[in-house]
Design a protein around this motif. Structure first.
Motif, PDB file in Angstrom:
ATOM      1  N   LEU A   1       0.837  -1.201   0.000  1.00 15.91           N
ATOM      2  CA  LEU A   1       0.000   0.000   0.000  1.00 15.91           C
ATOM      3  C   LEU A   1       0.874   1.254   0.000  1.00 15.91           C
ATOM      4  O   LEU A   1       0.599   2.223  -0.718  1.00 15.91           O
ATOM      5  N   LEU A   2       1.936   1.236   0.794  1.00 17.35           N
ATOM      6  CA  LEU A   2       2.863   2.362   0.824  1.00 17.35           C
ATOM      7  C   LEU A   2       3.528   2.548  -0.539  1.00 17.35           C
ATOM      8  O   LEU A   2       3.732   3.681  -0.999  1.00 17.35           O
ATOM      9  N   CYS A   3       3.844   1.449  -1.211  1.00 15.39           N
ATOM     10  CA  CYS A   3       4.483   1.540  -2.525  1.00 15.39           C
ATOM     11  C   CYS A   3       3.535   2.137  -3.565  1.00 15.39           C
ATOM     12  O   CYS A   3       3.971   2.875  -4.457  1.00 15.39           O
ATOM     13  N   LEU A   4       2.251   1.824  -3.471  1.00 19.36           N
ATOM     14  CA  LEU A   4       1.288   2.450  -4.374  1.00 19.36           C
ATOM     15  C   LEU A   4       1.253   3.963  -4.165  1.00 19.36           C
ATOM     16  O   LEU A   4       1.176   4.742  -5.123  1.00 19.36           O
ATOM     17  N   ALA A   5       1.312   4.374  -2.904  1.00 20.60           N
ATOM     18  CA  ALA A   5       1.358   5.815  -2.606  1.00 20.60           C
ATOM     19  C   ALA A   5       2.630   6.438  -3.179  1.00 20.60           C
ATOM     20  O   ALA A   5       2.615   7.569  -3.693  1.00 20.60           O
ATOM     21  N   LEU A   6       3.740   5.707  -3.095  1.00 22.19           N
ATOM     22  CA  LEU A   6       4.995   6.203  -3.668  1.00 22.19           C
ATOM     23  C   LEU A   6       4.873   6.375  -5.174  1.00 22.19           C
ATOM     24  O   LEU A   6       5.380   7.350  -5.750  1.00 22.19           O
ATOM     25  N   LEU A   7       4.229   5.427  -5.829  1.00 19.75           N
ATOM     26  CA  LEU A   7       4.053   5.497  -7.281  1.00 19.75           C
ATOM     27  C   LEU A   7       3.305   6.774  -7.669  1.00 19.75           C
ATOM     28  O   LEU A   7       3.684   7.479  -8.611  1.00 19.75           O
ATOM     29  N   ILE A   8       2.259   7.084  -6.915  1.00 23.44           N
ATOM     30  CA  ILE A   8       1.491   8.309  -7.178  1.00 23.44           C
ATOM     31  C   ILE A   8       2.335   9.546  -6.854  1.00 23.44           C
ATOM     32  O   ILE A   8       2.336  10.538  -7.590  1.00 23.44           O
ATOM     33  N   GLY A   9       3.087   9.477  -5.753  1.00 25.25           N
ATOM     34  CA  GLY A   9       3.918  10.614  -5.357  1.00 25.25           C
ATOM     35  C   GLY A   9       4.991  10.934  -6.381  1.00 25.25           C
ATOM     36  O   GLY A   9       5.259  12.111  -6.677  1.00 25.25           O
ATOM     37  N   PHE A  10       5.629   9.904  -6.952  1.00 25.52           N
ATOM     38  CA  PHE A  10       6.654  10.149  -7.967  1.00 25.52           C
ATOM     39  C   PHE A  10       6.046  10.729  -9.238  1.00 25.52           C
ATOM     40  O   PHE A  10       6.689  11.541  -9.921  1.00 25.52           O
ATOM     41  N   ALA A  11       4.820  10.315  -9.563  1.00 21.04           N
ATOM     42  CA  ALA A  11       4.157  10.905 -10.728  1.00 21.04           C
ATOM     43  C   ALA A  11       3.925  12.403 -10.513  1.00 21.04           C
ATOM     44  O   ALA A  11       4.153  13.220 -11.415  1.00 21.04           O
ATOM     45  N   ALA A  12       3.480  12.758  -9.307  1.00 22.77           N
ATOM     46  CA  ALA A  12       3.275  14.178  -8.997  1.00 22.77           C
ATOM     47  C   ALA A  12       4.597  14.940  -9.025  1.00 22.77           C
ATOM     48  O   ALA A  12       4.668  16.091  -9.487  1.00 22.77           O
ATOM     49  N   LEU A  13       5.655  14.299  -8.545  1.00 19.21           N
ATOM     50  CA  LEU A  13       6.972  14.938  -8.541  1.00 19.21           C
ATOM     51  C   LEU A  13       7.450  15.206  -9.967  1.00 19.21           C
ATOM     52  O   LEU A  13       8.007  16.263 -10.260  1.00 19.21           O
ATOM     53  N   ARG A  14       7.208  14.244 -10.857  1.00 19.87           N
ATOM     54  CA  ARG A  14       7.627  14.442 -12.257  1.00 19.87           C
ATOM     55  C   ARG A  14       6.835  15.567 -12.913  1.00 19.87           C
ATOM     56  O   ARG A  14       7.374  16.345 -13.714  1.00 19.87           O
ATOM     57  N   LEU A  15       5.552  15.671 -12.588  1.00 18.85           N
ATOM     58  CA  LEU A  15       4.754  16.758 -13.144  1.00 18.85           C
ATOM     59  C   LEU A  15       5.254  18.117 -12.656  1.00 18.85           C
ATOM     60  O   LEU A  15       5.344  19.081 -13.410  1.00 18.85           O
ATOM     61  N   ALA A  16       5.596  18.187 -11.351  1.00 18.25           N
ATOM     62  CA  ALA A  16       6.124  19.440 -10.795  1.00 18.25           C
ATOM     63  C   ALA A  16       7.507  19.743 -11.351  1.00 18.25           C
ATOM     64  O   ALA A  16       7.870  20.906 -11.546  1.00 18.25           O
ATOM     65  N   ASP A  17       8.293  18.684 -11.595  1.00 21.30           N
ATOM     66  CA  ASP A  17       9.629  18.786 -12.189  1.00 21.30           C
ATOM     67  C   ASP A  17      10.504  19.829 -11.493  1.00 21.30           C
ATOM     68  O   ASP A  17      10.951  20.801 -12.116  1.00 21.30           O
ATOM     69  N   PRO A  18      10.794  19.659 -10.185  1.00 18.23           N
ATOM     70  CA  PRO A  18      11.690  20.600  -9.504  1.00 18.23           C
ATOM     71  C   PRO A  18      13.110  20.492 -10.050  1.00 18.23           C
ATOM     72  O   PRO A  18      13.456  19.539 -10.765  1.00 18.23           O
ATOM     73  N   ALA A  19      13.930  21.448  -9.678  1.00 14.77           N
ATOM     74  CA  ALA A  19      15.283  21.548 -10.235  1.00 14.77           C
ATOM     75  C   ALA A  19      16.112  20.273 -10.053  1.00 14.77           C
ATOM     76  O   ALA A  19      16.789  19.844 -10.994  1.00 14.77           O
TER      77      ALA A  19
END
Length: 741
Positions: free
Chosen positions: A19-37
């Protein structure tokens, strides 16, 4: 299924880690969309690797760099040169057939060597000469006239702050726009530095040569269109293309996501959303460069200029136009413009496709779900192999798209996302193992030493009988006069217990602080050892340091107790400690029965350490050590030889020593005298020179050091008196047999 059983079913079939890994998968997708430096930096460094791996291959040479190099500066003089000299350069390049001439430099001020300025500043000129100078055309006008007779693109610069208001009468490049308003996507410079008015009106084009490195100082992308002080400006390289094509305007195509491309008549250049071009670098090419002095001296090969786009710039280190690129750490900025022109004219551009991010998301989602579903089912070797295959496939696919189609597809995001999920699953497995180890600690802590329990928790297979041979240093310590002290507490057992704890605690801390291992407490005594279970190459040194620390702690405790006794009006009995140290081969390990173990040590070296501790009160020194210990630390401590003894139960005699202090004591004059007196006495004693030994003792008793050696003198004097009455046998080697253990 009953509601109460749902958590157990979930934990067994799915697990909270998944379950935590599924949350990580969603979190990394959001991180890629934000695309910080930091995320962007990882991605672009991957693209750097591709460029180094497979740089652009040159198929044509449409550009020549006329170089303001160190050789030209040496011949002509420091930069900036007189505009008349630059006009001569333009004239010669035009004669040789240059297609377009562009400056990677800006001329924002009038020439400081204009004739009219000379007329006003030169001394000792007659009025007739001054009038002739003022009548001459300015250097800028001469330069502008040369520009009019050719096709010249002047360079301009973006500035970090707003400059004087822009002159609206100066010419600008025509722009046409298709789609969304592009200015909001462009790079912006607060200021714009332009050339003098006469030069701007004479030029065929003008563009910004400013190259803005990325956060890490590497030039990967160069804006092709920019805003500078509110003015939309093309880059120098794209303006050269416009002038070469004879196009009147630049077409900017934009969409909701950003700028898509820049176009001129018969040509279109793809950009990223900010109007930047990914530069497709070739290896640095010295053959592009022609020194300015060669052009002015007319020694340049005509084919280097005829029909070429000519960039005038500098490679001179002193002019500070050196950049870092993915393929070179010292590429002149002018060559970056040349690389852009080469890749654009030969169709060898690279770009990030619009669908690239969709490919990244799909890959991350697919492999992430596969890892979540199947990773817990495989063993570690299989997981490592599959992980290697996955990483290879990602990198290989990305490299294929770059090499074959010049498309930049990022593999770092799906790789990081999947790796994070994999590591999370590994960590959850580690947490479960830690819980198991905690159970082991709870079950065995009351039976075993903390160190052994921790070893057992980390490696349960060590729970067996047996040991190993190691060289170790063993310590025995004991409180002197414990019987008389305990008698004062015969009606206060709690007080005696508190005193013992107060006594043993600092001694224990001293041992542990010096990497020692407490084997056991025996009433008021402590047994400890060094170099097990952990290796300690300085075990002799650490043991001796611990012994001296123990004496210091006892002195501090006695000072506190003496003050307490004085305050309470009761007698004070000081605590004293004796320490025996010995180094040798011992057997160490888990000793005991099948039901109960203890990590301990035994051997002859252990027995000798115990005997030495018992003899400390006889010799008058609190720390007595065996010969191997003394030899190992003789350069670090004040070592004093005491005796040559035969321990009961051993066949070989042993030289024993006292430790009287650390190195500062060893270097003192007092200790040197003490040692010399002892050496003299022992030398006479072992050669049966009884009178000499007694005389040395008598002399010693007259010195300031007599008190330190009183017990030692008494011991040897008694022995010598005995030998005078009953001489030792002829084969006597000087050893004295101890009668007690």
């Amino acid at each position: 299924m009953k509601l109460r059983a749902l958590p157990r079913w979930f934990k067994r079939r799915i697990g909270y880690a998944r379950l935590l890994c599924l949350a990580l998968l969603i979190g990394f997708a959001a991180l890629r969309l934000a695309d910080p430096a930091p995320v962007e930096e990882v991605r672009v460094r991957t693209f750097d690797f591709f460029q180094r791996l497979d740089p652009r291959k040159k198929t044509a040479r449409p550009v020549t760099i006329v170089d303001i190099d160190d050789k030209s500066l040496e011949k002509i003089g420091q930069w900036p040169w007189p505009r008349t000299r630059i006009a001569d350069l333009i004239t010669e390049l035009t004669r040789l057939g240059a297609l377009v001439i562009a400056f990677d430099a800006v001329f924002p001020e009038p020439d400081r060597l204009n004739p009219s300025d000379a007329a006003d500043t030169f001394r000792n000129l007659d009025e007739d000469t001054r009038a002739k100078l003022r009548a001459l055309p300015s250097n800028d006008e001469v330069f502008a006239e040369a520009i009019r007779k050719s096709r010249v693109v002047l360079g301009e610069s973006g500035a970090a702050e707003e400059l004087a208001a822009l002159d609206k009468t100066l010419p600008v490049t025509g722009l046409a726009m298709l789609g969304e308003e592009p200015q909001r996507f462009m790079f912006q410079f607060p200021g714009l530095l332009r050339n003098t008015k006469v030069l701007e009106h004479a030029a065929a084009g003008r563009g910004l040569f400013t190259i803005k490195p990325e956060r890490d100082g590497i030039v990967r992308r160069v804006p092709m269109i920019m805003l500078a002080q509110g003015q939309t400006m093309p880059s120098l390289s794209f303006e050269i293309l416009r002038v070469a094509a004879g196009s009147g305007t630049i077409l900017i195509k934009s969409e909701k996501a950003g700028i898509k491309s820049l176009g001129i008549k018969g040509f279109q250049l793809p950009t990223d959303g900010s109007g930047q071009l990914w530069v497709h670098y070739a290896r640095q090419d010295p053959s592009l460069y022609v020194p300015v002095i060669n052009v002015l001296q007319k020694t340049v090969a005509p084919e280097m200029i005829a029909g070429k786009l000519v960039l005038i710039g500098t490679s001179a280190v002193g002019l500070n136009d050196i950049k870092t690129t993915p393929v070179s750490e010292n590429m002149p900025g002018v060559e970056i413009h040349a690389q852009i022109l080469e890749s654009a004219l030969t169709g060898a551009v690279i770009s990030q496709p619009i669908y690239g991010i969709a490919v990244e998301f799909a890959t991350a989602l697919l492999f992430g779900l596969l890892v979540i579903a199947f990773a817990p089912l495989f063993g570690p070797i299989t997981l490592v192999a599959l992980g290697g295959a996955f990483a290879t496939a990602l990198i290989g696919t990305s490299a294929f798209f770059y090499i074959q189609h010049r498309l930049l597809i990022d593999f770092t995001y799906p790789l990081m996302s999947t790796t994070a999920i994999y590591l999370t699953l590994i960590f959850s497995s580690f947490v479960r193992e830690q819980q198991q180890r905690k159970q082991i600690r709870g079950a065995f802590a009351q039976y075993m030493s903390p160190v052994l329990v921790e070893q057992l928790a980390q490696s349960p297979e060590k729970l067996v009988l047996g040991g190993e041979e190691r060289e170790m240093t063993i310590m025995f310590s004991d409180m002197r006069g414990f019987t008389s002290i305990s008698e004062t507490y015969k009606n206060d057992p709690q007080g005696l217990t508190a005193l013992m704890n107060r006594f043993l605690t600092p001694l224990t801390n001293a041992i542990l602080a010096r990497k020692g291992f407490i084997d056991k407490y025996m009433g008021d005594a402590i047994m400890a050892f060094w170099n097990a279970p952990l290796d300690d190459k300085d075990h002799e040194l650490n043991a001796c340091e611990a012994a001296l620390d123990m004496l210091e702690h006892v002195d501090e405790l006695n000072q506190a107790r003496e003050q307490e006794a004085k305050d309470e009006g009761r007698p004070f009995i000081p605590l004293n400690v004796g320490v025996g140290l010995n180094t040798g081969i011992c057997v160490v390990g888990n000793m005991g029965s099948d039901l109960k173990f203890n990590y301990s040590v035994f051997g002859d070296s252990v027995n000798l350490a115990s005997r030495l501790e018992g003899q400390s009160k006889e010799y008058g020194f609190p720390i007595i050590v065996g010969s191997r210990t003394a030899l190992a630390v003789k350069d670090k401590f004040a070592i004093l030889e005491l005796d040559f003894i035969m321990v009961k139960g051993k066949k070989e005699p042993e030289v024993i020593y006292a430790i009287a202090g650390r190195e500062d004591i060893a270097q003192s004059g007092r200790f040197q005298r003490l040692r010399n007196l002892t050496i003299e006495m022992l030398s006479c004693y072992r050669t049966r020179d009884w009178d000499g030994a007694l005389a040395a003792i008598a002399r010693g008793r007259k010195t300031d050091e007599a008190r330190s050696l009183e017990l030692l003198y008494n011991l040897y004097e008694a022995r010598i008196r005995g030998y005078l009455e009953n001489p030792p046998p002829e084969d006597w080697n000087g050893a004295f047999a101890l009668l007690t253990k």
